[in-house]
Every structure is written in C-alpha cells, then in structure tokens.
Design an enzyme around this catalytic site. Sequence first.
Site, PDB file in Angstrom:
ATOM      1  N   ASN A  64      76.630  23.092  80.506  1.00 44.03           N
ATOM      2  CA  ASN A  64      76.142  21.616  81.390  1.00 44.03           C
ATOM      3  C   ASN A  64      77.012  20.536  81.351  1.00 44.03           C
ATOM      4  OD1 ASN A  64      73.801  23.352  80.899  1.00 44.03           O
ATOM      5  ND2 ASN A  64      72.926  22.243  79.133  1.00 44.03           N
ATOM      6  N   ARG A  79      72.683  22.548  70.338  1.00 42.41           N
ATOM      7  CA  ARG A  79      72.670  22.204  71.562  1.00 42.41           C
ATOM      8  C   ARG A  79      74.220  22.046  71.988  1.00 42.41           C
ATOM      9  NH1 ARG A  79      68.814  19.649  68.655  1.00 42.41           N
ATOM     10  NH2 ARG A  79      66.689  19.613  69.542  1.00 42.41           N
ATOM     11  N   ARG A 122      68.809  26.192  75.235  1.00 42.46           N
ATOM     12  CA  ARG A 122      69.379  27.049  74.230  1.00 42.46           C
ATOM     13  C   ARG A 122      68.665  28.420  74.143  1.00 42.46           C
ATOM     14  NH1 ARG A 122      68.963  24.541  68.467  1.00 42.46           N
ATOM     15  NH2 ARG A 122      67.563  23.264  69.374  1.00 42.46           N
ATOM     16  N   GLY A 134      61.662  20.871  84.590  1.00 44.86           N
ATOM     17  CA  GLY A 134      61.404  20.364  86.024  1.00 44.86           C
ATOM     18  C   GLY A 134      60.152  20.547  86.799  1.00 44.86           C
ATOM     19  N   MET A 185      58.404  18.542  76.411  1.00 42.44           N
ATOM     20  CA  MET A 185      59.554  17.665  77.004  1.00 42.44           C
ATOM     21  C   MET A 185      59.154  16.837  78.520  1.00 42.44           C
ATOM     22  SD  MET A 185      62.455  16.323  76.711  1.00 42.44           S
ATOM     23  CE  MET A 185      62.548  15.081  78.045  1.00 42.44           C
ATOM     24  N   ASP A 224      61.665  13.255  70.492  1.00 41.55           N
ATOM     25  CA  ASP A 224      61.821  12.879  69.129  1.00 41.55           C
ATOM     26  C   ASP A 224      60.830  12.174  68.460  1.00 41.55           C
ATOM     27  OD1 ASP A 224      64.185  14.765  68.981  1.00 41.55           O
ATOM     28  OD2 ASP A 224      65.299  13.170  69.934  1.00 41.55           O
ATOM     29  N   ARG A 248      57.230  13.803  68.835  1.00 38.16           N
ATOM     30  CA  ARG A 248      57.211  14.870  67.397  1.00 38.16           C
ATOM     31  C   ARG A 248      57.042  14.060  66.086  1.00 38.16           C
ATOM     32  NH1 ARG A 248      62.537  18.256  69.672  1.00 38.16           N
ATOM     33  NH2 ARG A 248      61.259  19.928  70.898  1.00 38.16           N
ATOM     34  N   GLY A 293      62.053  24.986  84.046  1.00 36.73           N
ATOM     35  CA  GLY A 293      61.331  25.190  82.848  1.00 36.73           C
ATOM     36  C   GLY A 293      60.445  23.544  82.595  1.00 36.73           C
ATOM     37  N   HIS A 300      70.388  12.962  69.865  1.00 36.71           N
ATOM     38  CA  HIS A 300      69.174  13.868  69.974  1.00 36.71           C
ATOM     39  C   HIS A 300      69.998  15.308  69.707  1.00 36.71           C
ATOM     40  CE1 HIS A 300      65.976  16.029  71.448  1.00 36.71           C
ATOM     41  NE2 HIS A 300      66.746  17.000  72.440  1.00 36.71           N
ATOM     42  N   GLY A 325      66.867  19.508  89.163  1.00 35.70           N
ATOM     43  CA  GLY A 325      66.789  20.536  88.291  1.00 35.70           C
ATOM     44  C   GLY A 325      65.211  20.811  88.094  1.00 35.70           C
TER      45      GLY A 325
END
Length: 355
Positions: free
Chosen positions: A121, A114, A108, A40, A253, A177, A180, A38, A204, A34
């Site tokens: 997915n 999710r 999303r 990858g 991410m 997580d 953040r 965005g 998650h 992948g």
Amino acid sequence: MFAARQASQSVFGAVQRRTFSATASNATKVAVLGAAGGIGQPLSLLLKLNPRVTELALYDIKGAPGVAADISHINTKSTVKGYEPSGAGIKECLTGAEIVLIPAGVPRKPGMTRDDLFNTNASIVRDLAKAAADACPEANILVIANPVNSTVPITAEVFKSKGVYNPKRLFGVTTLDVVRASRFISQLKSTDPATENITVVGGHSGATIVPLLSQAGYTLEGAERDEYIKRVQFGGDEVVQAKGGAGSATLSMAMAGARFAESLLKAAQGQSGVVEPTYGQSGVVEPTYVDSPLYKDQGVTYFASQVELGPNGVEKIHPVGDMSEFEQGLLDVCLKDLKSNIEKGEKWVKENMGN
Ligand SMILES: NC(=O)c1ccc[n+]([C@@H]2O[C@H](COP(=O)([O-])OP(=O)(O)OC[C@H]3O[C@@H](n4cnc5c(N)ncnc54)[C@H](O)[C@@H]3O)[C@@H](O)[C@H]2O)c1
Ligand SMILES: O=C(O)C[C@H](O)C(=O)O
C-alpha cells in the site's frame, strides 16, 4: 435557527425530506480513489446521497466507470463520473476536487497486521498522493488506506517534495475507531448508540488506538474494561476473522468515511462548534490523525485527537485532556508504537520517492 437546523439534517434525513439542497455557492467536487473496491463502492453510494456533494468523481484502476454508471441513476442532484487509467485518467478526476478520499489499497487477511500491508500500500498511496499534489494541491486529502499510521506521513512527504504541503489539509481517517468505541459502550451500558460519542486518540492500529472512556463519564473495571479496550483496539481483526480471507471492514468503514467527509463539508460550509447529533454524530469536531504538535517533543509528529474542522481544514487541534491513570498507560504504549510507524513511512518514502 431554522437555517442551522436545516443545514444539520442527516444524510438520510435530507434525502427523505427533499427539502435541503446544496446551493451553487456550495458546489463541492469529491473524488474517491479506489472507488470500485469494498469500501469505495458503499462510500461512493453514501456520498451520492449527501446533498452537500455536487460532483462525484470515482477513480479506480478497474471498474470505476461501471460503479459510476450505477450510482448515477440515484435520484439526487450530484453528477457522477467514473475514471480509469486508460480513459480520462486520474488528472481529470482530481482537478477541482475539494475532498479526496483514498480507500485504494489491499485489505488484510486473517493473521496479518495492518503493518503487513505496508509493502503493497505504501507505493499505491505514494502514487495517488503525487497525482493529487499535482492536480488538486489545495484539496483536503482523507487517507483511509492502511497502515494509516504510516500512509499519512507518506502522503505528507510527497506533498512536501512538490512544495505544496499544507498540514491543515491532510487527515488520516480514524472515525471507525470512534464509531466502534461508541457502539461497544452502548452495548455494555444499554444506551442509545446514536448519542454516544467516545473520543479515541492516538493512531489506527492495535495498541495505538486509545479510547478515552473516562471523558464520557464511564468507568469500567477488571475483565469488563480489558475486554472493552481489546474490542476497540482489535475491532478490525474481529471483522477480518469473520470475513475469513475475503477482506476487512468495508460497510462500517464506508459509513465512517462518509461521516468524516460530511463533517468536513459542514465545516467548509460555515458551521462551527459542536453540531447536534445527526448522521452518526457527525460534527465539526472529530478525532482524526493529523500533523500534530501534541507529542512532537517525543518524536511523534502525527497524532489523532479531537480536531476542530473549518473552511481551511484543521482549525484547532485540541489537547488530549484529562484521563485516568489506566488510560495514561495506554497512551504511553501508543506513543512508542506510533513513533516507529511514522518513522517507517517517512524513511520509506524518502528512499522511494521515484519520479
Ligand atoms: N482507515 C480505516 O479505518 C480502514 C478501515 C477499513 C479498511 N481500511 C483499508 O482500506 C483499504 C481498502 O480496503 P477495501 O476493503 O476497500 O479493499 P478492496 O481490495 O476491496 O478495494 C481496494 C480498491 O483499490 C483499488 N486500487 C488498487 N490500487 C489502486 C491504485 N493504484 N489506484 C486506484 N485504485 C486502486 C482496487 O482496484 C480496489 O478496487 C485497505 O488498505 C484497508 O486496510 C482502512
Ligand atoms: O482491520 C483492518 O485491517 C481494517 C481497518 O483498519 C479496520 O479497523 O477495520
């Protein structure tokens, strides 16, 4: 002492100083599935900057050779090659890989959970897991594609069906997580975010994300506490809303995925214990979503807690540890949701294993 210090240089520090280089015995092939997406693309960029990576293999259903050509001009030593279904293909991409990161999948849009991504997915992750189980059954598999709570059990079932499942080598990446939770508390307390490291356990998505502030010595009360918890649990939604239909978190991410991959690389290359704060606190003890004994008696077979990483992947799964009564309440809700997310993934893949 000097060697340890040198080995714990940050990704960026290592590049700037030009003094650290991975040795031949540390040759490490890392594959990104992948890679043109965005997440990858920036993830591949960060891995190209990591001197612990010697070979970067980038796969996508479209666009990976272009991303690889671009990244390959960066003046670090690792080799980079792009793969797509019509070319050398995924088998060659995966052969010899020690780490496989899977950000392939749909992100999303506003209004979606999710779990709404499950139908699309699940089959993408199933098929990529099959390819990995065939080509690199001993690799560390790092699942980023959502819903992680379900895509990790799907991956496990695929590996089991091929007789190559090793629970020590499968990880759901929950590092964002932690990133953040650490950043948000530093904003509230005016501390240096680089030295914050809040443990986040569970899974998650939404209520399954449980930050354990008390373990870092913090107590928040009332509205401030509720807002903090909401922000950590629904930080992903904040980004989805802000991007207005153009996807979800990609850059943060990518950093989180690169940090977790670096932790595994450090561990594989023989570092142990808690490593001094470097690349966003990358160490060899990280929260990650794994096949875990901690709540199996309650039917929760996968769970994120602090996990010590080593040359064989998972070395030790730490218990959740002390928590406040409030945090215990969050955990109780988390376990209920997690159980159904896991069961959903397992049920689906057993009915849809395909050929
Ligand atoms: N674990 C986390 O914390 C976390 C954080 C952010 C996003 N995500 C998830 O990561 C996934 C990817 O997000 P994104 O923003 O990069 O999406 P994106 O749409 O920008 O990129 C996805 C990429 O996957 C590729 N792809 C699709 N099917 C494929 C297949 N069968 N084989 C190989 N490549 C394939 C697409 O071509 C695309 O390039 C989403 O599911 C998202 O929800 C997880
Ligand atoms: O929120 C999302 O859908 C993407 C990701 O899981 C995140 O936490 O940002």
